[in-house]
Design a protein around this motif. Sequence first.
Motif, mmCIF file in Angstrom:
data_model
loop_
_atom_site.group_PDB
_atom_site.id
_atom_site.type_symbol
_atom_site.label_atom_id
_atom_site.label_comp_id
_atom_site.label_asym_id
_atom_site.label_seq_id
_atom_site.Cartn_x
_atom_site.Cartn_y
_atom_site.Cartn_z
ATOM 1 N N TRP A 1 -12.575 -15.301 -11.724
ATOM 2 C CA TRP A 1 -11.915 -16.461 -11.124
ATOM 3 C C TRP A 1 -12.845 -17.679 -11.166
ATOM 4 O O TRP A 1 -12.429 -18.776 -11.543
ATOM 5 C CB TRP A 1 -11.512 -16.140 -9.690
ATOM 6 N N LEU A 2 -14.097 -17.484 -10.810
ATOM 7 C CA LEU A 2 -15.053 -18.588 -10.770
ATOM 8 C C LEU A 2 -15.342 -19.119 -12.167
ATOM 9 O O LEU A 2 -15.436 -20.334 -12.376
ATOM 10 C CB LEU A 2 -16.343 -18.127 -10.099
ATOM 11 N N GLU B 1 -12.454 -21.302 -13.166
ATOM 12 C CA GLU B 1 -12.471 -22.627 -12.541
ATOM 13 C C GLU B 1 -13.416 -23.547 -13.312
ATOM 14 O O GLU B 1 -13.131 -24.727 -13.504
ATOM 15 C CB GLU B 1 -12.893 -22.525 -11.066
ATOM 16 N N TRP B 2 -14.542 -22.999 -13.743
ATOM 17 C CA TRP B 2 -15.479 -23.784 -14.553
ATOM 18 C C TRP B 2 -14.869 -24.150 -15.905
ATOM 19 O O TRP B 2 -14.979 -25.288 -16.361
ATOM 20 C CB TRP B 2 -16.766 -22.989 -14.738
ATOM 21 N N ARG C 1 -11.807 -24.626 -16.613
ATOM 22 C CA ARG C 1 -10.820 -25.683 -16.404
ATOM 23 C C ARG C 1 -11.461 -27.059 -16.255
ATOM 24 O O ARG C 1 -10.797 -28.076 -16.437
ATOM 25 C CB ARG C 1 -9.993 -25.367 -15.157
ATOM 26 N N SER C 2 -12.758 -27.113 -15.958
ATOM 27 C CA SER C 2 -13.417 -28.399 -15.771
ATOM 28 C C SER C 2 -13.772 -29.076 -17.093
ATOM 29 O O SER C 2 -14.081 -30.273 -17.099
ATOM 30 C CB SER C 2 -14.689 -28.221 -14.938
ATOM 31 N N PRO D 1 -9.860 -30.430 -13.689
ATOM 32 C CA PRO D 1 -10.489 -29.827 -12.513
ATOM 33 C C PRO D 1 -9.697 -30.098 -11.244
ATOM 34 O O PRO D 1 -10.155 -30.774 -10.324
ATOM 35 C CB PRO D 1 -11.867 -30.506 -12.493
ATOM 36 N N TYR E 1 -8.627 -26.519 -7.263
ATOM 37 C CA TYR E 1 -9.647 -25.501 -7.013
ATOM 38 C C TYR E 1 -9.438 -24.903 -5.626
ATOM 39 O O TYR E 1 -9.128 -25.598 -4.660
ATOM 40 C CB TYR E 1 -11.039 -26.109 -7.083
ATOM 41 N N TYR F 1 -11.105 -26.396 -2.277
ATOM 42 C CA TYR F 1 -10.619 -27.577 -1.562
ATOM 43 C C TYR F 1 -9.814 -27.209 -0.321
ATOM 44 O O TYR F 1 -9.652 -28.029 0.582
ATOM 45 C CB TYR F 1 -9.767 -28.449 -2.494
ATOM 46 N N TYR G 1 -17.440 -25.421 -5.721
ATOM 47 C CA TYR G 1 -17.445 -24.151 -6.431
ATOM 48 C C TYR G 1 -17.960 -23.024 -5.535
ATOM 49 O O TYR G 1 -17.474 -21.892 -5.614
ATOM 50 C CB TYR G 1 -18.320 -24.256 -7.682
ATOM 51 N N SER H 1 -15.164 -22.013 -3.354
ATOM 52 C CA SER H 1 -14.263 -21.129 -4.106
ATOM 53 C C SER H 1 -14.829 -19.721 -4.173
ATOM 54 O O SER H 1 -14.083 -18.730 -4.139
ATOM 55 C CB SER H 1 -14.049 -21.669 -5.520
#
Length: 507
Positions: free
Chosen positions: A132-133, A136-137, A139-140, A147, A150, A153, A170, A173
């Motif tokens: 998952w982490l 997220e990276w 997607r940045s 981004p 997340y 937030y 992050y 998250s």
Amino acid sequence: MKPTRPALHPLLPLVLVSLVSGTLLPLALAPFGFWPAAWLSLIGYFWVTERAGTGKQAFWLGWCYGAGLYGLGISWVYGSMRTVATPIPLSVLMTAAFCLAIALLPGLQAWLYHRYFKRARGSRWLAAPLLWLVFEWVRSWLFTGMPWLYAGYALTDTPAGQLAAVVSVYGLSTVIAFSAAGLAMGLPGQANQAQRRTPALSAGAILLAMGSGWLLPADRWSDISDSASVVAIQSNVSQAQKWQSSQVRPTLEFYSEQARRHDTADLMIWPEAALTVRPERIPAYLEDLDRVGNERQQGIITGIVTREDDRYFNALLGFGTADGEYRKQHLVPFGEYLPFEQQLRGLINFFNIPMSTLTPAPEPQSPMPWMYRGEERHLAPVICYEAAYPGLTMALARDSDLMIMVSNDAWFGDSLAPHQHLQITRMRAIENSRAIVRSTQNGISALIDANGEVQARSQQFEVAAVSGSVNLRQGMTPYQRWGGPYWALLPLLGLIALGWASRRHRG
């Protein structure tokens, strides 16, 4: 003999859980703010992907999750298209296509889990959240980056949100992902006693994060060096009118009036591209603005499009006691530049929008200098979409006394986007332990303190001047001191180690 009802496809319940779980994450974010939904969303995602029988099933279940996540969370793309009079059917079609395309990422994430990590020791509480982490990276930066949405937030308005000054969004998250993976192990289908103890440990970790954030507010990492009176101007000019030639004079007159009215503020901020003509076409106007600012010891910063050779930049210019030019470093695809320009330009009105031929700053930008009470201060400028990039804003903020953020959220109308964008901006304040002055075209303009709390704000769709006093701060947060673009190495290395251990165990 009664007719028998046809049996439901065995995957249908999992598909429904995936879709519902995806829609829960946006509900944890602004403007809804039901933060426990972030855990419910990730628990559902981890639980469903664990039950996929094949890699293909895992991919499509992950895609369904993404369809729910983005279908609600970035539904504001539809409003952007309608702003430039894109026909409703085409707006719906393109918004759906965009959301479903991004939804492929959670699908790929689920497939990778099933293909490489599902049988690994510790996969459910370690591999799943690490993936998952990593995503997220991804997607940045993938396709210039999206981004948004997340999980971290969701904690902005909780005590744990203050830990962003240490670990960034992050890291938040990370708290949600690992605790959600542990809680998911308490759902039906878990076998051994050790796994049944994991939910209790996860709940304890959540409580620990909340307590730590309460004890370590973001403002403890910086010191107040002074305070200043500021005002953020909101013009409320509709996006449909803003760039029309007939609107140029009323726009210039509006900001002249604001400059006359707010003559006691130490710093005045105008929105992104507030002035819709280039500087060389209004030299007398800008010279007068600079003179007035110096006479009353006021810094005035405005958004404007500048030109160098044949390149155009979305920029901020400083006048009066503020100085310098800041050029936007991260542009919005399709909004400020057009990928595949030769193929798309002229196809529909959406691809002919103003400011879609801009160039990103060719070199890293620096804070803007501002003389205040005989001392040079520094302002960390952020233009619109740049607020979504923690590393970019951190690089500017750590050597600054105050952050300023300008935006033009008029593109998004009355949608989720302006509220989400404000929440993202508040997280940048926490990460950097700096106050932020936020000026937007039609809302939401705000003054935000170093703990991410909104001290004053405007309503949407009205002319406003948000004024007050903000603290100037110096010092570095742990995130500013040790954070950076390499944070993703830890989950990547963790996945590599887990994969290696799994192969060795099977061998």
